[in-house]
Design an enzyme around this catalytic site. Sequence first.
Site, PDB file in Angstrom:
ATOM      1  N   ASP A  45       0.840  -1.197   0.000  1.00  0.00           N
ATOM      2  CA  ASP A  45       0.000   0.000   0.000  1.00  0.00           C
ATOM      3  C   ASP A  45       0.878   1.252   0.000  1.00  0.00           C
ATOM      4  O   ASP A  45       1.549   1.543   0.982  1.00  0.00           O
ATOM      5  CB  ASP A  45      -0.895   0.002   1.252  1.00  0.00           C
ATOM      6  CG  ASP A  45      -1.824   1.195   1.290  1.00  0.00           C
ATOM      7  OD1 ASP A  45      -2.991   1.044   0.895  1.00  0.00           O
ATOM      8  OD2 ASP A  45      -1.385   2.289   1.694  1.00  0.00           O
ATOM      9  N   TYR A  50       3.417   9.883  -0.878  1.00  0.00           N
ATOM     10  CA  TYR A  50       4.491   9.315  -0.049  1.00  0.00           C
ATOM     11  C   TYR A  50       5.861   9.518  -0.715  1.00  0.00           C
ATOM     12  O   TYR A  50       6.894   9.410  -0.052  1.00  0.00           O
ATOM     13  CB  TYR A  50       4.302   7.806   0.206  1.00  0.00           C
ATOM     14  CG  TYR A  50       3.038   7.397   0.926  1.00  0.00           C
ATOM     15  CD1 TYR A  50       2.198   8.325   1.532  1.00  0.00           C
ATOM     16  CD2 TYR A  50       2.683   6.048   1.018  1.00  0.00           C
ATOM     17  CE1 TYR A  50       1.032   7.931   2.169  1.00  0.00           C
ATOM     18  CE2 TYR A  50       1.525   5.649   1.664  1.00  0.00           C
ATOM     19  CZ  TYR A  50       0.699   6.586   2.231  1.00  0.00           C
ATOM     20  OH  TYR A  50      -0.445   6.173   2.864  1.00  0.00           O
ATOM     21  N   LYS A  75      -2.671   5.919  -4.358  1.00  0.00           N
ATOM     22  CA  LYS A  75      -3.750   6.873  -4.058  1.00  0.00           C
ATOM     23  C   LYS A  75      -3.565   8.183  -4.814  1.00  0.00           C
ATOM     24  O   LYS A  75      -2.433   8.644  -4.988  1.00  0.00           O
ATOM     25  CB  LYS A  75      -3.795   7.148  -2.541  1.00  0.00           C
ATOM     26  CG  LYS A  75      -3.747   5.870  -1.715  1.00  0.00           C
ATOM     27  CD  LYS A  75      -3.829   6.089  -0.217  1.00  0.00           C
ATOM     28  CE  LYS A  75      -3.496   4.804   0.525  1.00  0.00           C
ATOM     29  NZ  LYS A  75      -2.058   4.638   0.818  1.00  0.00           N
ATOM     30  N   HIS A 108      -7.414   9.864  -2.011  1.00  0.00           N
ATOM     31  CA  HIS A 108      -6.668   9.845  -0.746  1.00  0.00           C
ATOM     32  C   HIS A 108      -7.407  10.534   0.407  1.00  0.00           C
ATOM     33  O   HIS A 108      -7.469  10.002   1.514  1.00  0.00           O
ATOM     34  CB  HIS A 108      -5.281  10.476  -0.964  1.00  0.00           C
ATOM     35  CG  HIS A 108      -4.256  10.006   0.011  1.00  0.00           C
ATOM     36  ND1 HIS A 108      -2.922   9.914  -0.291  1.00  0.00           N
ATOM     37  CD2 HIS A 108      -4.362   9.591   1.294  1.00  0.00           C
ATOM     38  CE1 HIS A 108      -2.255   9.444   0.763  1.00  0.00           C
ATOM     39  NE2 HIS A 108      -3.112   9.261   1.731  1.00  0.00           N
ATOM     40  N   GLY A 188      -1.249   2.432  15.863  1.00  0.00           N
ATOM     41  CA  GLY A 188      -1.486   3.609  16.698  1.00  0.00           C
ATOM     42  C   GLY A 188      -0.638   4.799  16.330  1.00  0.00           C
ATOM     43  O   GLY A 188      -0.250   5.589  17.187  1.00  0.00           O
ATOM     44  N   SER A 230       6.630  -1.030   8.601  1.00  0.00           N
ATOM     45  CA  SER A 230       7.867  -1.109   9.348  1.00  0.00           C
ATOM     46  C   SER A 230       9.005  -1.050   8.344  1.00  0.00           C
ATOM     47  O   SER A 230       8.849  -1.465   7.198  1.00  0.00           O
ATOM     48  CB  SER A 230       7.940  -2.416  10.146  1.00  0.00           C
ATOM     49  OG  SER A 230       9.212  -2.512  10.761  1.00  0.00           O
ATOM     50  N   ARG A 235      10.728  -6.954  12.240  1.00  0.00           N
ATOM     51  CA  ARG A 235       9.349  -6.549  12.552  1.00  0.00           C
ATOM     52  C   ARG A 235       8.430  -6.725  11.343  1.00  0.00           C
ATOM     53  O   ARG A 235       7.245  -7.015  11.484  1.00  0.00           O
ATOM     54  CB  ARG A 235       9.328  -5.109  13.079  1.00  0.00           C
ATOM     55  CG  ARG A 235       9.916  -5.012  14.477  1.00  0.00           C
ATOM     56  CD  ARG A 235       9.663  -3.665  15.124  1.00  0.00           C
ATOM     57  NE  ARG A 235      10.514  -2.594  14.614  1.00  0.00           N
ATOM     58  CZ  ARG A 235      11.746  -2.347  15.032  1.00  0.00           C
ATOM     59  NH1 ARG A 235      12.306  -3.086  15.959  1.00  0.00           N
ATOM     60  NH2 ARG A 235      12.445  -1.347  14.516  1.00  0.00           N
ATOM     61  N   ILE A 236       8.991  -6.572  10.148  1.00  0.00           N
ATOM     62  CA  ILE A 236       8.195  -6.810   8.928  1.00  0.00           C
ATOM     63  C   ILE A 236       7.706  -8.263   8.939  1.00  0.00           C
ATOM     64  O   ILE A 236       6.530  -8.549   8.711  1.00  0.00           O
ATOM     65  CB  ILE A 236       9.043  -6.502   7.666  1.00  0.00           C
ATOM     66  CG1 ILE A 236       9.276  -4.992   7.536  1.00  0.00           C
ATOM     67  CG2 ILE A 236       8.387  -7.076   6.405  1.00  0.00           C
ATOM     68  CD1 ILE A 236      10.298  -4.595   6.471  1.00  0.00           C
ATOM     69  N   ASN A 239       5.071  -8.993  11.715  1.00  0.00           N
ATOM     70  CA  ASN A 239       3.725  -8.441  11.533  1.00  0.00           C
ATOM     71  C   ASN A 239       2.833  -9.284  10.618  1.00  0.00           C
ATOM     72  O   ASN A 239       1.629  -9.073  10.578  1.00  0.00           O
ATOM     73  CB  ASN A 239       3.811  -7.003  11.007  1.00  0.00           C
ATOM     74  CG  ASN A 239       4.392  -6.056  12.040  1.00  0.00           C
ATOM     75  OD1 ASN A 239       4.508  -6.405  13.216  1.00  0.00           O
ATOM     76  ND2 ASN A 239       4.776  -4.866  11.615  1.00  0.00           N
TER      77      ASN A 239
HETATM   78  P1  A2P Z   1       9.846   0.436  12.614  1.00  0.00           P
HETATM   79  O1  A2P Z   1       9.793   0.868  11.169  1.00  0.00           O
HETATM   80  O2  A2P Z   1      11.096   0.850  13.283  1.00  0.00           O
HETATM   81  O3  A2P Z   1       9.514  -1.018  12.804  1.00  0.00           O
HETATM   82  P2  A2P Z   1       1.621   2.390  12.206  1.00  0.00           P
HETATM   83  O4  A2P Z   1       1.605   1.317  11.164  1.00  0.00           O
HETATM   84  O5  A2P Z   1       0.496   2.307  13.173  1.00  0.00           O
HETATM   85  O6  A2P Z   1       1.686   3.757  11.610  1.00  0.00           O
HETATM   86  O7  A2P Z   1       2.944   2.207  13.086  1.00  0.00           O
HETATM   87  C1  A2P Z   1       4.181   2.125  12.466  1.00  0.00           C
HETATM   88  C2  A2P Z   1       5.271   2.278  13.500  1.00  0.00           C
HETATM   89  O8  A2P Z   1       5.312   1.128  14.324  1.00  0.00           O
HETATM   90  C3  A2P Z   1       6.621   2.443  12.872  1.00  0.00           C
HETATM   91  O9  A2P Z   1       7.253   3.459  13.603  1.00  0.00           O
HETATM   92  C4  A2P Z   1       7.305   1.092  13.103  1.00  0.00           C
HETATM   93  O10 A2P Z   1       8.689   1.287  13.375  1.00  0.00           O
HETATM   94  C5  A2P Z   1       6.614   0.549  14.315  1.00  0.00           C
HETATM   95  N1  A2P Z   1       6.426  -0.907  14.258  1.00  0.00           N
HETATM   96  C6  A2P Z   1       5.972  -1.636  13.220  1.00  0.00           C
HETATM   97  N2  A2P Z   1       5.857  -2.927  13.539  1.00  0.00           N
HETATM   98  C7  A2P Z   1       6.264  -3.048  14.821  1.00  0.00           C
HETATM   99  C8  A2P Z   1       6.370  -4.140  15.732  1.00  0.00           C
HETATM  100  N3  A2P Z   1       6.047  -5.371  15.355  1.00  0.00           N
HETATM  101  N4  A2P Z   1       6.830  -3.874  16.976  1.00  0.00           N
HETATM  102  C9  A2P Z   1       7.171  -2.614  17.346  1.00  0.00           C
HETATM  103  N5  A2P Z   1       7.079  -1.541  16.542  1.00  0.00           N
HETATM  104  C10 A2P Z   1       6.622  -1.750  15.292  1.00  0.00           C
END
Ligand code: A2P
Length: 273
Positions: A45, A50, A75, A108, A188, A230, A235-236, A239
Amino acid sequence: MSTYQTLSNGVKIPMIGFGVFQTKSGDETVNAVKWAIEAGYTHIDTAFIYGNEESVGQAIKESGIARGKLFVTTKLWNACIREGTTKEAFYKSLENLQLDYIDLYLIHWPTQGRNEAWKVMEELYEEGKIKAIGVSNFQKHHYEELMQTAKIKPMVNQIESNPRFNNDELIEFCKEQGIVVEAWSPLGGNGTSMLGNETLIKIGEKYGKSAAQVVIRWNIQKNVVVLPKSANKGRIAQNIDVYDFELTKEDMDTITELNQNTRSGADPDNFNF
Ligand code: A2P
């Protein structure tokens, strides 16, 4: 639990999309999108505003994934809506992404000129350049106004939704209309505030999952398409690792009760961009 849902026109949309808002163009986006595709994401997305469409396109190309396996959203930016340059903006996005069609194209924000822009999007959809068309940040009244002149109903509404601002009333309305809802800023906003929440952490501990995974799973169980972002490889992968547990009804309700009705982003009824 299905990994996708079906839009009103029969197109399948993967439940988890990889978001790239605020991911820097160049290496940061190219790497993140490649890691996402490697980790199993089949839905990306982005948005013209962006500024990273070209990097998304480069990553898709370099990943070698078959086009048909990927669902790509971008978008239409507000300035183009106001100027009436929807067609030009669409073809620019297509060029940036090095694609010959877009899976989902969204208005958008509900800025002035949106109903006219929608007509152009309907034409592009009918020409097959876009597989599905939708809106973003539309409140009920924006949708109702659009429907006075639209031929085609939006298939998607992408809105802010997270445990602190769950937007459930609007989600329910969209579902009643047969519109699939996507949640932006699902964790959040800039992430940390919701992910440090004790309730979410405690729920996660029961399943051996992080607060982020709990929130992503909560969306999926609500049948809301979720767009976590992320730039971090671990973390990618984390998730999208949310299909091996199921939140109980009680846990779902507990998360819903965290709602404080406070947005992290702009209000669609009062924004100035
Ligand atoms: P990072 O890129 O360092 O992982 P949202 O999608 O609500 O806007 O939030 C995105 C934010 O959450 C980014 O700053 C990302 O930072 C962080 N983030 C994404 N996945 C995780 C995760 N599994 N644990 C902690 N922080 C996360």
